[in-house]
Design a protein around this motif. Structure first.
Motif, short mmCIF file in Angstrom:
data_model
loop_
_atom_site.label_atom_id
_atom_site.label_comp_id
_atom_site.label_asym_id
_atom_site.label_seq_id
_atom_site.Cartn_x
_atom_site.Cartn_y
_atom_site.Cartn_z
N LYS A 11 5.03 -5.87 -5.64
CA LYS A 11 4.68 -5.23 -6.92
C LYS A 11 5.57 -4.01 -7.17
O LYS A 11 6.02 -3.79 -8.30
N LEU A 12 5.81 -3.24 -6.12
CA LEU A 12 6.69 -2.08 -6.25
C LEU A 12 8.11 -2.52 -6.61
O LEU A 12 8.74 -1.94 -7.50
N THR A 13 8.59 -3.55 -5.95
CA THR A 13 9.94 -4.06 -6.23
C THR A 13 10.03 -4.59 -7.66
O THR A 13 11.01 -4.32 -8.37
N ASP A 14 9.02 -5.32 -8.10
CA ASP A 14 9.00 -5.83 -9.47
C ASP A 14 9.01 -4.69 -10.48
O ASP A 14 9.69 -4.76 -11.52
N CYS A 15 8.26 -3.64 -10.18
CA CYS A 15 8.19 -2.49 -11.07
C CYS A 15 9.53 -1.76 -11.13
O CYS A 15 10.00 -1.39 -12.21
N ILE A 16 10.15 -1.56 -10.00
CA ILE A 16 11.47 -0.92 -9.95
C ILE A 16 12.47 -1.70 -10.80
O ILE A 16 13.19 -1.13 -11.62
N ALA A 46 10.64 4.33 -11.51
CA ALA A 46 11.50 3.63 -10.55
C ALA A 46 11.74 4.48 -9.31
O ALA A 46 11.71 3.96 -8.18
N ASP A 47 11.93 5.77 -9.50
CA ASP A 47 12.17 6.65 -8.35
C ASP A 47 10.95 6.75 -7.45
O ASP A 47 11.07 6.65 -6.22
N ILE A 48 9.77 6.96 -8.03
CA ILE A 48 8.55 7.08 -7.24
C ILE A 48 8.25 5.76 -6.52
O ILE A 48 7.87 5.75 -5.35
N CYS A 49 8.42 4.65 -7.22
CA CYS A 49 8.19 3.34 -6.59
C CYS A 49 9.15 3.10 -5.44
O CYS A 49 8.77 2.53 -4.41
N THR A 50 10.39 3.54 -5.58
CA THR A 50 11.38 3.39 -4.51
C THR A 50 10.97 4.20 -3.28
O THR A 50 11.05 3.71 -2.14
N ILE A 51 10.50 5.40 -3.51
CA ILE A 51 10.03 6.24 -2.39
C ILE A 51 8.81 5.60 -1.73
O ILE A 51 8.72 5.52 -0.51
N ALA A 52 7.86 5.12 -2.55
CA ALA A 52 6.66 4.48 -2.00
C ALA A 52 7.03 3.25 -1.18
O ALA A 52 6.49 3.03 -0.09
N LEU A 53 7.95 2.46 -1.68
CA LEU A 53 8.41 1.27 -0.97
C LEU A 53 8.98 1.65 0.40
O LEU A 53 8.66 1.03 1.42
N SER A 54 9.76 2.69 0.42
CA SER A 54 10.33 3.16 1.68
C SER A 54 9.25 3.63 2.65
O SER A 54 9.28 3.31 3.83
N PHE A 55 8.27 4.37 2.14
CA PHE A 55 7.20 4.88 3.00
C PHE A 55 6.34 3.77 3.58
O PHE A 55 5.80 3.92 4.68
N GLN A 68 -1.21 7.10 -4.51
CA GLN A 68 -1.96 7.67 -5.64
C GLN A 68 -1.01 8.21 -6.70
O GLN A 68 -1.20 7.98 -7.90
N LEU A 69 0.02 8.93 -6.28
CA LEU A 69 1.03 9.43 -7.20
C LEU A 69 1.75 8.27 -7.89
O LEU A 69 2.01 8.30 -9.09
N CYS A 70 2.04 7.24 -7.14
CA CYS A 70 2.71 6.06 -7.70
C CYS A 70 1.83 5.40 -8.77
O CYS A 70 2.32 5.03 -9.83
N ALA A 71 0.54 5.28 -8.51
CA ALA A 71 -0.37 4.70 -9.49
C ALA A 71 -0.38 5.52 -10.78
O ALA A 71 -0.34 4.95 -11.88
N ILE A 72 -0.42 6.83 -10.66
CA ILE A 72 -0.41 7.71 -11.83
C ILE A 72 0.89 7.56 -12.61
O ILE A 72 0.89 7.44 -13.84
#
Length: 110
Positions: A11-16, A46-55, A68-72
């Protein structure tokens, strides 16, 4: 890796991907000034999702906070993109809303 983490990563990748595409397409619109907030939220999302994906690929204690930040961020981007009738904006909104929901409901947050 747990299946729920793999699903979230997709989902993160699709969003990015959707945000980057929307960003690029918005820059090609005739009235780019009208698209400024859409472009901004696309980049932030895209930036926040990329960071979340990495984490998600690491052990660490900040995953829940980051999700939570990514959802917001995804929700805000989806809300902005949804205002525009362009196909790329509508597709981006769908990907953002799906990612926001996946982040909000993931067991790492619950």
């Amino acid at each position: 890796m747990e299946e729920s983490v793999k699903d979230l990563m997709q989902k993160l990748t699709d969003c990015i991907t959707a945000c980057n595409h929307c960003f690029d397409q918005c820059l090609q619109e005739d009235d780019v000034k009208h698209m400024t907030e859409c472009i901004r939220t696309d980049r932030e999302c895209a930036d926040i999702c990329t960071i979340a994906l990495s984490f998600l690929t690491r052990e660490g204690s900040l995953k829940a906070d980051l999700l939570q930040l990514c959802a917001i961020t995804c929700q805000a981007c989806g809300d902005e993109c949804e205002k525009h009738s362009h196909d790329h904006c509508q597709e981006c909104a769908k990907a953002c809303f799906a990612c926001a929901e996946a982040c909000r409901t993931h067991p790492l947050i619950a």
